[in-house]
Write a protein that holds these residues in place. Sequence first.
Motif, PDB file in Angstrom:
ATOM      1  N   GLU A 195       0.891  -0.946   0.086  1.00  0.00           N
ATOM      2  CA  GLU A 195      -0.146  -0.372   0.036  1.00  0.00           C
ATOM      3  C   GLU A 195       1.163   1.264   0.202  1.00  0.00           C
ATOM      4  O   GLU A 195       1.245   1.252   0.801  1.00  0.00           O
ATOM      5  N   LEU A 196       0.327   2.322  -0.746  1.00  0.00           N
ATOM      6  CA  LEU A 196       1.094   3.409  -0.887  1.00  0.00           C
ATOM      7  C   LEU A 196      -0.200   4.517  -0.397  1.00  0.00           C
ATOM      8  O   LEU A 196      -0.866   4.325  -0.735  1.00  0.00           O
ATOM      9  N   PHE A 197       0.618   5.298   0.525  1.00  0.00           N
ATOM     10  CA  PHE A 197       0.093   6.537   1.153  1.00  0.00           C
ATOM     11  C   PHE A 197       0.208   7.441   0.805  1.00  0.00           C
ATOM     12  O   PHE A 197       1.848   7.938   1.394  1.00  0.00           O
ATOM     13  N   HIS A 198      -0.354   8.949   1.069  1.00  0.00           N
ATOM     14  CA  HIS A 198       0.110   9.819   0.637  1.00  0.00           C
ATOM     15  C   HIS A 198      -0.597  10.720   1.424  1.00  0.00           C
ATOM     16  O   HIS A 198      -1.860  11.242   0.988  1.00  0.00           O
ATOM     17  N   ASN A 199      -0.382  11.234   2.588  1.00  0.00           N
ATOM     18  CA  ASN A 199      -1.956  12.332   3.622  1.00  0.00           C
ATOM     19  C   ASN A 199      -0.985  13.890   2.516  1.00  0.00           C
ATOM     20  O   ASN A 199      -0.178  14.974   2.457  1.00  0.00           O
ATOM     21  N   GLY A 200      -2.328  14.821   2.375  1.00  0.00           N
ATOM     22  CA  GLY A 200      -1.974  16.092   1.772  1.00  0.00           C
ATOM     23  C   GLY A 200      -2.219  17.047   3.279  1.00  0.00           C
ATOM     24  O   GLY A 200      -3.400  16.025   4.213  1.00  0.00           O
ATOM     25  N   VAL A 201      -2.913  17.863   2.941  1.00  0.00           N
ATOM     26  CA  VAL A 201      -4.158  18.684   4.425  1.00  0.00           C
ATOM     27  C   VAL A 201      -5.274  18.400   3.841  1.00  0.00           C
ATOM     28  O   VAL A 201      -5.987  19.011   3.078  1.00  0.00           O
ATOM     29  N   GLY A 202      -5.777  17.904   4.582  1.00  0.00           N
ATOM     30  CA  GLY A 202      -7.493  18.245   4.918  1.00  0.00           C
ATOM     31  C   GLY A 202      -8.109  16.390   3.786  1.00  0.00           C
ATOM     32  O   GLY A 202      -9.181  16.098   3.782  1.00  0.00           O
ATOM     33  N   GLY A 203      -7.086  15.390   3.395  1.00  0.00           N
ATOM     34  CA  GLY A 203      -6.876  14.724   2.121  1.00  0.00           C
ATOM     35  C   GLY A 203      -5.735  13.722   2.472  1.00  0.00           C
ATOM     36  O   GLY A 203      -5.266  13.835   2.610  1.00  0.00           O
TER      37      GLY A 203
END
Length: 407
Positions: A195-203
Motif C-alpha cells: 500500500e502507498l499513502f500520501h497525506n495531504g492537508v485535509g485529505g
Amino acid sequence: MTKTVLISGASIAGPALAYWLRRHGFRPTVVERAPAPREGGYKIDVRGAAITVCERMGIRAAIESVDTKVRGVTFVTEKNKPIATMEADFMYGRGTGDAELWRGDLSRILVAACGDEVEFVYGDSATTFTETGQGVEVTFEHGAPRTFDLVVGADGLHSSTRALAFGPESDYLRHLGRYISIFTTRHHMDLDRWELFHNGVGGTACIYRTGVSEPAKGLLMFGAGDLQVGRDVEAQQRALRTAFAGIGWQAPNLLAEMATAPDFYFDAVAQIHLPRWSTGRTVLLGDAAYCASPASGQSTSLALVGAYVLAGELARQADHPSAFAAYERIMRPYVEVNQQLGVDGAKGMITDTAWQRRLRGLSFRLLKLTPSGARNRIAAKMHEQIQRAAHAVDLPDYPVTAPAGSR
C-alpha cells in the motif's frame, strides 16, 4: 419456540446469522436488495473474538486461503519519495491469527457455509412490517407477502429495516467528520501486496494492490461536516474533487478515473447509536444496530460476533424478548469499546492542518530511526487498544441442535 426468521441483508451479518440459526433449528430466509451476491468491495479485518466465531463455524481455513497477505505500507511525498515504511501488521495492529480479506470473499464463504439449508431471495426488499399475534406480516417490493415469527435487520449503515421499524436514520447516525471513497484504478504503481499513502492537508490518498495479478484500488479520505449528498453519485464526486483539488501525488489520476470506475463507493465515516436494538419482534444486527465505522477496523468482527450471540440467545432463551435482552446485554460493552476505537481512529485518518502534516512526517522519520527493541515496545503500546477491543467479549458456548449441512 420461534422458528421462522426473515433476515434483511446478505453481506456479512445476514449470512452469518442464517448459518447459526439453521444450526439451532430455525428456518431463516435472507432477502437482499442486490440482484445477486455482491462481489469485490474493499478489504476488511477479522480479529479476536470474531476469529473464534469463524473457527466454530468451520470456515477458518477458507478465510486463510483468501487472506490478502498484504506485506506493508509506505508513506510517500507528492513526488512519491518514501517517508516511512511499515509492516502491515504493525500499521494495523493485527495480532496472531487475525485476518484481512476482501469483503466479497468473506460474504461468499458465509453464503457457501449456509449451503442449500437457507433460503436466499435476491433482487427484493421488505417494504412494510405489521406485527400481529401470530408474527410479523411482511410485504415486499416484488415478492408476495409472507409472515415470519421474527425479523432481523442486517442491512448495513443505511438500513431500510431500521428506518421502517425504528424511524429515520438521522435520529441514530453519528457523523465522525470524515468521508471515504474506494474504487478500482488502473494506476497500480507496480505494487505487489503493498500500500502507498500520501497525506495531504485535509485529505489522504492511497493506492493498494493485493497481488500483481489483482486490480489496484484507490482510496480517498477527507474531512468535512455533514455534506448532505445522500446517494447522489455526481454530488459525491464533486465533493471529492473539491476536497482533493490542492492535493498532489496520484490524487488527480484517481479523481479522473472515479467517474468511470465500475465499483465506485462513497460514504460518510459514521456510527449508529440506538438506545435499544429491538422493538417487538424486530431486532437489528451488525452495522444496522451498532456500526463502529471503517475507522475502527472492527465492524465486520462486530457483525460476526453479534450474529453468533443473537442466534445462540434465541436458541437458549424461553422467548424472543428474553433473547433480545440477553443479546444486547452481552454485546453492548463490546460494541461500546469498539465504537470508541472508531472515534479515535477517525481523528488519525486525516491531517487537517499543515502543522499536523509536518508533525506526522516527523514522527514517521523518527520511527524509522528508532532501534528495533524500542520500536517493538512502541508497537505493543499502539496495538494494545486495538487488541483489547477485539477481545472485549466473553463468547458463550451455545450447543447446536443440527449439524452443519443438515436439514
